[in-house]
Design a protein around this motif. Structure first.
Motif, PDB file in Angstrom:
ATOM      1  N   THR A  53       0.856  -1.187   0.000  1.00  0.00           N
ATOM      2  CA  THR A  53       0.000   0.000   0.000  1.00  0.00           C
ATOM      3  C   THR A  53       0.894   1.240   0.000  1.00  0.00           C
ATOM      4  N   THR A  54       0.565   2.189  -0.881  1.00  0.00           N
ATOM      5  CA  THR A  54       1.466   3.310  -1.153  1.00  0.00           C
ATOM      6  C   THR A  54       0.896   4.638  -0.663  1.00  0.00           C
ATOM      7  N   HIS A  55       1.787   5.446  -0.134  1.00  0.00           N
ATOM      8  CA  HIS A  55       1.486   6.817   0.296  1.00  0.00           C
ATOM      9  C   HIS A  55       2.501   7.718  -0.400  1.00  0.00           C
ATOM     10  N   LEU A  56       2.015   8.748  -1.120  1.00  0.00           N
ATOM     11  CA  LEU A  56       2.923   9.622  -1.856  1.00  0.00           C
ATOM     12  C   LEU A  56       2.437  11.062  -1.791  1.00  0.00           C
ATOM     13  N   ALA A  57       3.324  11.955  -1.360  1.00  0.00           N
ATOM     14  CA  ALA A  57       3.009  13.376  -1.311  1.00  0.00           C
ATOM     15  C   ALA A  57       4.277  14.172  -1.613  1.00  0.00           C
ATOM     16  N   TYR A  58       4.093  15.481  -1.784  1.00  0.00           N
ATOM     17  CA  TYR A  58       5.209  16.358  -2.167  1.00  0.00           C
ATOM     18  C   TYR A  58       5.082  17.686  -1.438  1.00  0.00           C
ATOM     19  N   GLY A  59       6.234  18.270  -1.100  1.00  0.00           N
ATOM     20  CA  GLY A  59       6.233  19.589  -0.487  1.00  0.00           C
ATOM     21  C   GLY A  59       7.543  19.876   0.214  1.00  0.00           C
ATOM     22  N   PRO A  60       7.657  21.054   0.853  1.00  0.00           N
ATOM     23  CA  PRO A  60       8.916  21.450   1.488  1.00  0.00           C
ATOM     24  C   PRO A  60       9.042  21.048   2.947  1.00  0.00           C
ATOM     25  N   GLN A  61       7.956  20.604   3.566  1.00  0.00           N
ATOM     26  CA  GLN A  61       8.014  20.224   4.977  1.00  0.00           C
ATOM     27  C   GLN A  61       6.803  19.368   5.317  1.00  0.00           C
ATOM     28  N   ARG A  62       6.790  18.840   6.545  1.00  0.00           N
ATOM     29  CA  ARG A  62       5.743  17.910   6.977  1.00  0.00           C
ATOM     30  C   ARG A  62       4.333  18.496   6.814  1.00  0.00           C
ATOM     31  N   LYS A  63       4.135  19.758   7.158  1.00  0.00           N
ATOM     32  CA  LYS A  63       2.794  20.336   7.199  1.00  0.00           C
ATOM     33  C   LYS A  63       2.316  20.889   5.858  1.00  0.00           C
ATOM     34  N   LYS A  64       3.161  20.877   4.866  1.00  0.00           N
ATOM     35  CA  LYS A  64       2.780  21.427   3.563  1.00  0.00           C
ATOM     36  C   LYS A  64       2.957  20.373   2.484  1.00  0.00           C
ATOM     37  N   ARG A  65       2.160  19.291   2.588  1.00  0.00           N
ATOM     38  CA  ARG A  65       2.258  18.186   1.649  1.00  0.00           C
ATOM     39  C   ARG A  65       1.110  18.244   0.647  1.00  0.00           C
ATOM     40  N   GLN A  66       1.420  17.956  -0.602  1.00  0.00           N
ATOM     41  CA  GLN A  66       0.407  17.838  -1.651  1.00  0.00           C
ATOM     42  C   GLN A  66       0.337  16.370  -2.062  1.00  0.00           C
ATOM     43  N   PHE A  67      -0.785  15.724  -1.804  1.00  0.00           N
ATOM     44  CA  PHE A  67      -0.911  14.299  -2.086  1.00  0.00           C
ATOM     45  C   PHE A  67      -1.044  14.053  -3.584  1.00  0.00           C
ATOM     46  N   SER A  68      -0.401  12.998  -4.041  1.00  0.00           N
ATOM     47  CA  SER A  68      -0.540  12.579  -5.431  1.00  0.00           C
ATOM     48  C   SER A  68      -1.889  11.906  -5.628  1.00  0.00           C
ATOM     49  N   ASN A  69      -2.400  12.004  -6.834  1.00  0.00           N
ATOM     50  CA  ASN A  69      -3.681  11.391  -7.171  1.00  0.00           C
ATOM     51  C   ASN A  69      -3.568   9.868  -7.057  1.00  0.00           C
ATOM     52  N   PRO A  70      -4.448   9.224  -6.286  1.00  0.00           N
ATOM     53  CA  PRO A  70      -4.369   7.759  -6.140  1.00  0.00           C
ATOM     54  C   PRO A  70      -4.421   7.009  -7.467  1.00  0.00           C
ATOM     55  N   ASP A  71      -5.225   7.498  -8.422  1.00  0.00           N
ATOM     56  CA  ASP A  71      -5.292   6.837  -9.728  1.00  0.00           C
ATOM     57  C   ASP A  71      -3.943   6.874 -10.435  1.00  0.00           C
ATOM     58  N   ASP A  72      -3.240   8.009 -10.329  1.00  0.00           N
ATOM     59  CA  ASP A  72      -1.915   8.124 -10.939  1.00  0.00           C
ATOM     60  C   ASP A  72      -0.920   7.187 -10.253  1.00  0.00           C
ATOM     61  N   ILE A  73      -1.031   7.098  -8.940  1.00  0.00           N
ATOM     62  CA  ILE A  73      -0.140   6.195  -8.202  1.00  0.00           C
ATOM     63  C   ILE A  73      -0.334   4.757  -8.683  1.00  0.00           C
ATOM     64  N   HIS A  74      -1.584   4.334  -8.826  1.00  0.00           N
ATOM     65  CA  HIS A  74      -1.874   2.968  -9.257  1.00  0.00           C
ATOM     66  C   HIS A  74      -1.374   2.706 -10.667  1.00  0.00           C
ATOM     67  N   LYS A  75      -1.509   3.690 -11.542  1.00  0.00           N
ATOM     68  CA  LYS A  75      -1.113   3.510 -12.941  1.00  0.00           C
ATOM     69  C   LYS A  75       0.399   3.546 -13.133  1.00  0.00           C
ATOM     70  N   GLN A  76       1.080   4.353 -12.331  1.00  0.00           N
ATOM     71  CA  GLN A  76       2.489   4.642 -12.601  1.00  0.00           C
ATOM     72  C   GLN A  76       3.460   3.809 -11.779  1.00  0.00           C
ATOM     73  N   ILE A  77       3.191   3.620 -10.510  1.00  0.00           N
ATOM     74  CA  ILE A  77       4.161   2.980  -9.616  1.00  0.00           C
ATOM     75  C   ILE A  77       3.842   1.493  -9.484  1.00  0.00           C
ATOM     76  N   GLN A  78       4.856   0.671  -9.692  1.00  0.00           N
ATOM     77  CA  GLN A  78       4.696  -0.778  -9.540  1.00  0.00           C
ATOM     78  C   GLN A  78       5.321  -1.219  -8.218  1.00  0.00           C
ATOM     79  N   VAL A  79       4.586  -2.041  -7.483  1.00  0.00           N
ATOM     80  CA  VAL A  79       5.061  -2.534  -6.190  1.00  0.00           C
ATOM     81  C   VAL A  79       4.732  -4.018  -6.075  1.00  0.00           C
ATOM     82  N   GLN A  80       5.705  -4.805  -5.615  1.00  0.00           N
ATOM     83  CA  GLN A  80       5.459  -6.229  -5.378  1.00  0.00           C
ATOM     84  C   GLN A  80       6.138  -6.650  -4.077  1.00  0.00           C
ATOM     85  N   SER A  81       5.342  -7.209  -3.171  1.00  0.00           N
ATOM     86  CA  SER A  81       5.858  -7.658  -1.884  1.00  0.00           C
ATOM     87  C   SER A  81       5.830  -9.176  -1.805  1.00  0.00           C
ATOM     88  N   SER A  82       6.816  -9.733  -1.136  1.00  0.00           N
ATOM     89  CA  SER A  82       6.847 -11.179  -0.920  1.00  0.00           C
ATOM     90  C   SER A  82       5.740 -11.627   0.033  1.00  0.00           C
TER      91      SER A  82
END
Length: 242
Positions: free
Chosen positions: A133-162
């Motif tokens: 399960t993925t969490h992705l955001a962007y910004g200059p510090q902890r309190k100023k985060r811009q979350f990435s669109n979940p649909d984009d995360i699913h389409k773009q990032i590949q993850v496989q766990s054992s």
């Protein structure tokens, strides 16, 4: 004369890899380019990382109050404007309850990659629990985060766990798991057209488990704060992409 010596001292710190803002030596990784014909699938990426890269330990216990230290390492490389990343973990207890993208996966058994591509203090926090399960955001510090669109995360990032992808309550008794991740440059949405090849950047790698029975916070590059805080880009190390 003082100004001259101050300038020389500053240059020496840079050459030695010391961050003059924090007065500590930053770790550096030369991120290898692994050339491959076509686009490898995630299983091939896992094998290519195993055979072509070295492991880096996430083993720094920065806060004595949280002394539990699972065994954690990662491997990193890049190809075709994609970051390849693999974590290997051995820990006493594992937890995987979060299944919604951008949920607080840091409460589970979690590995993290905080990446400041331009070295300007604005960074992406890639966080993955042990079932991917993925969490992705962007910004200059902890309190100023811009979350990435979940649909984009699913389409773009590949993850496989054992451990698969199904959630579970905490399991005790000792466990070993690994997770392989492919992060395309297009997922760095605030840096369009960025090219990884030749890039000099900053990053840190973490292991945590806020809600596990043995709460822990490990880092690759040291974090000099009074209490656990991974959102501190001034303590990132260096990544230089071949």
């Amino acid at each position: 004369m003082f100004k001259k010596w101050s300038t020389l001292f500053f240059l020496c710190l840079l050459i030695a890899g010391c961050n003059p803002k924090t007065n500590h030596v930053d770790k550096t990784i030369i991120v290898k380019e692994i050339k491959f014909e076509g686009n490898p699938d995630i299983q091939q990426v896992s094998k290519l990382l195993d055979t072509n890269t070295e492991s880096h330990a996430v083993d720094l216990v920065n806060w004595e109050r949280f002394s539990y230290q699972p065994k954690v390492s990662f491997k990193i490389a890049h190809w075709n404007n994609n970051i390849w990343l693999k974590y290997e973990v051995v820990e006493d207890n594992i937890l995987a309850e979060k299944t919604q993208t951008n949920d607080y996966v840091s409460k589970d058994s979690c590995v993290e990659f905080f990446f400041d591509p331009l070295g300007d203090g604005s960074y992406y926090n890639f966080e993955f629990n042990c079932i991917g399960t993925t969490h992705l955001a962007y910004g200059p510090q902890r309190k100023k985060r811009q979350f990435s669109n979940p649909d984009d995360i699913h389409k773009q990032i590949q993850v496989q766990s054992s451990l698969g992808s199904q959630p579970f309550a905490e399991k005790k008794g000792g466990h070993q798991w690994e997770i392989t991740i492919i992060i395309p440059a297009e997922s760095l949405a605030h840096n369009p057209q960025i090219q990884l090849k030749g890039l000099s950047s900053r990053a840190n790698f973490y292991k945590c488990g806020d809600a596990t029975s043995e709460k822990h916070y490990l880092s690759w590059n040291p974090v000099h704060t009074k209490k656990p805080d991974f959102h501190r880009p001034e303590f990132f190390g260096k990544l230089i992409f071949e």
